[in-house]
Design a protein around this motif. Structure first.
Motif, PDB file in Angstrom:
ATOM      1  N   ARG A 113     -61.961   9.911  97.498  1.00  0.00           N
ATOM      2  CA  ARG A 113     -62.294   9.753  98.918  1.00  0.00           C
ATOM      3  C   ARG A 113     -62.761   8.312  98.416  1.00  0.00           C
ATOM      4  N   GLU A 114     -63.329   7.604  97.511  1.00  0.00           N
ATOM      5  CA  GLU A 114     -62.842   5.578  96.730  1.00  0.00           C
ATOM      6  C   GLU A 114     -61.792   5.411  96.905  1.00  0.00           C
ATOM      7  N   LEU A 115     -60.639   6.652  95.904  1.00  0.00           N
ATOM      8  CA  LEU A 115     -59.051   5.918  95.750  1.00  0.00           C
ATOM      9  C   LEU A 115     -58.324   5.588  96.725  1.00  0.00           C
ATOM     10  N   VAL A 116     -58.525   7.103  98.273  1.00  0.00           N
ATOM     11  CA  VAL A 116     -57.500   6.781  99.286  1.00  0.00           C
ATOM     12  C   VAL A 116     -58.321   5.476  99.877  1.00  0.00           C
ATOM     13  N   GLN A 117     -59.581   5.939  99.896  1.00  0.00           N
ATOM     14  CA  GLN A 117     -59.913   3.690 100.980  1.00  0.00           C
ATOM     15  C   GLN A 117     -59.442   3.127 100.679  1.00  0.00           C
ATOM     16  N   SER A 118     -59.857   3.033  98.818  1.00  0.00           N
ATOM     17  CA  SER A 118     -59.375   1.923  98.487  1.00  0.00           C
ATOM     18  C   SER A 118     -57.517   1.350  98.532  1.00  0.00           C
ATOM     19  N   GLY A 119     -56.920   2.064  98.480  1.00  0.00           N
ATOM     20  CA  GLY A 119     -55.236   1.959  98.635  1.00  0.00           C
ATOM     21  C   GLY A 119     -55.069   2.399  97.504  1.00  0.00           C
ATOM     22  N   ALA A 120     -55.453   2.550  96.248  1.00  0.00           N
ATOM     23  CA  ALA A 120     -55.343   2.819  94.601  1.00  0.00           C
ATOM     24  C   ALA A 120     -54.273   3.880  94.426  1.00  0.00           C
ATOM     25  N   TRP A 121     -54.246   4.936  95.878  1.00  0.00           N
ATOM     26  CA  TRP A 121     -53.601   6.034  96.601  1.00  0.00           C
ATOM     27  C   TRP A 121     -52.879   6.139  97.014  1.00  0.00           C
ATOM     28  N   SER A 122     -51.360   5.061  97.234  1.00  0.00           N
ATOM     29  CA  SER A 122     -51.414   4.729  97.774  1.00  0.00           C
ATOM     30  C   SER A 122     -50.023   6.083  99.030  1.00  0.00           C
ATOM     31  N   GLY A 123     -49.562   6.390  99.503  1.00  0.00           N
ATOM     32  CA  GLY A 123     -48.330   7.043 100.413  1.00  0.00           C
ATOM     33  C   GLY A 123     -49.396   8.646 100.349  1.00  0.00           C
ATOM     34  N   THR A 124     -50.878   8.544 100.685  1.00  0.00           N
ATOM     35  CA  THR A 124     -51.376   9.162 101.073  1.00  0.00           C
ATOM     36  C   THR A 124     -52.948   8.972 102.282  1.00  0.00           C
ATOM     37  N   GLU A 125     -53.419  10.780 102.658  1.00  0.00           N
ATOM     38  CA  GLU A 125     -54.457  10.818 104.039  1.00  0.00           C
ATOM     39  C   GLU A 125     -55.529  11.429 103.918  1.00  0.00           C
ATOM     40  N   ALA A 126     -56.748  10.386 104.375  1.00  0.00           N
ATOM     41  CA  ALA A 126     -57.168  11.389 103.659  1.00  0.00           C
ATOM     42  C   ALA A 126     -58.031  12.760 104.289  1.00  0.00           C
ATOM     43  N   ILE A 127     -58.354  13.737 103.884  1.00  0.00           N
ATOM     44  CA  ILE A 127     -58.643  14.722 105.052  1.00  0.00           C
ATOM     45  C   ILE A 127     -60.645  14.530 105.356  1.00  0.00           C
ATOM     46  N   HIS A 128     -60.435  14.283 106.866  1.00  0.00           N
ATOM     47  CA  HIS A 128     -61.650  14.461 106.712  1.00  0.00           C
ATOM     48  C   HIS A 128     -62.354  15.669 107.476  1.00  0.00           C
ATOM     49  N   HIS A 129     -63.954  16.546 107.609  1.00  0.00           N
ATOM     50  CA  HIS A 129     -64.088  17.741 107.370  1.00  0.00           C
ATOM     51  C   HIS A 129     -65.152  17.436 108.070  1.00  0.00           C
ATOM     52  N   ASP A 130     -66.029  18.769 109.512  1.00  0.00           N
ATOM     53  CA  ASP A 130     -66.700  18.687 109.866  1.00  0.00           C
ATOM     54  C   ASP A 130     -67.535  19.488 109.254  1.00  0.00           C
ATOM     55  N   HIS A 131     -68.857  18.922 109.060  1.00  0.00           N
ATOM     56  CA  HIS A 131     -70.259  19.536 108.382  1.00  0.00           C
ATOM     57  C   HIS A 131     -71.111  20.031 109.461  1.00  0.00           C
TER      58      HIS A 131
END
Length: 329
Positions: free
Chosen positions: A311-329
């Motif tokens: 989550r941190e890598l995606v949000q910081s932009g360090a993992w380009s070309g990605t989109e986090a999958i959000h889950h409903d808890h």
């Protein structure tokens, strides 16, 4: 009130001298005086008085000294209790080469910081091999890509269970990775790549791909079928480092996530890339683990750390070309 103020005060009383206490504590005397002044201001009472023979506690200071000693002993005991009960054990985790390029080091650093007594065993291999190791109980968890793992068995894009090979896994979709056409900049081409392309535009592109037993090829074959596209495959290589070496040498192009270029510090000079726009030209990164009742506390903790790192890598932009999958808890 801070613990350091209590420590400063106790040491001054024990040493009977502000200057000796400062040397013992390795702080400058002015800092020591300032902290004691703040403490006395907060308590609205004088704790110390100077005499020709040094510094002695006032009546209030004597009473405070006994309680401060007790508070410091309790604080030290709390630290020892926490350290003695630190989580320990071992956990084995598998990452595909592209994932390892981005995730491995941050994960190792986070585990060292949060669970220093947990021994981490990490394996880098192609996703097909990792799935076999997970089935054989040689791994506690692995990040895999095979789209068959999160279809009807596990439910679309949400945590669930799958039974590949007859084994029950916990499956937790992490991120969606877009795929790119990647080719060498260091070998002449008719024209530079545009920012994005469709698979249908690649009819004459010589491609270097992994074989069908691995997750990326499974994703690509699905995308090829949906686009009614027959790829021009010139090499099949089940090693990311060899694929990228072949691309770098100008032997062909490859369809890979952005992370495939991550191990090259000069990737921008070596490679050019174009985002593939077909909606099926993306892969889901799945955190697959043994069932809950088979995972140790160390493995359960590592699974949480891994999700946090992604989550941190995606949000910081360090993992380009990605989109986090959000889950409903």
């Amino acid at each position: 009130m801070e613990l350091r103020q209590l420590r400063y005060f106790v040491r001054i009383v024990e040493m009977g001298s502000m200057s000796r206490a400062a040397r013992e504590l390795d702080v400058v005397q002015s800092t020591l005086s300032q902290q004691i002044t703040r403490l006395e201001s907060e308590l609205a009472v004088r704790l110390l008085q100077r005499t020709p023979r040094g510094v002695v506690p006032t009546e209030a200071g004597v009473a405070f000294f006994r309680e401060a000693q007790l508070a410091l002993r309790h604080a030290d005991q709390a630290v020892r209790s926490a350290q003695q009960s630190r989580l320990s054990g071992s956990v084995s985790l598998g990452l595909a080469p592209t994932t390892a390029t981005i995730l491995a080091l941050p994960l190792m650093q986070a585990m060292r910081a949060r669970y220093p007594d947990v021994r981490l065993h990490m394996v880098e291999s192609m996703s097909g091999h990792l799935a076999e190791m997970l089935n054989a109980r040689a791994l506690d968890m692995a990040v895999l890509f095979d789209s068959r793992l999160h279809g009807s068995e596990a439910g679309p894009a949400r945590p669930g269970q799958a039974r590949p090979g007859g084994r029950r896994w916990q499956v937790h979709p992490l991120i969606e990775e877009r795929l790119f056409l990647i080719r060498s900049r260091r070998h002449p081409h008719a024209s530079p790549l545009p920012a994005s392309m469709a698979l249908a535009d690649l009819a004459l592109e010589p491609l270097i791909l992994p074989t069908g037993q691995h997750g990326l090829r499974s994703t690509l074959d699905t995308a090829f079928a949906q686009a009614r596209f027959t790829p021009h495959v010139v090499l099949e290589v089940d090693s990311l480092s060899m694929v990228m070496a072949a691309v770098d040498a100008g032997l062909g192009s490859s369809l890979q996530p952005w992370a495939a270029m991550g191990r090259f510090e000069d990737a921008a000079q070596r490679f050019e890339s174009a985002l593939i726009t077909d909606k099926d030209a993306q892969r889901t990164n799945l955190l697959c683990s043994l069932s809950e009742d088979e995972l140790s506390p160390a493995a359960l903790a590592a699974r949480v750390v891994l999700v946090d790192c992604v989550r941190e890598l995606v949000q910081s932009g360090a993992w380009s070309g990605t989109e986090a999958i959000h889950h409903d808890h």
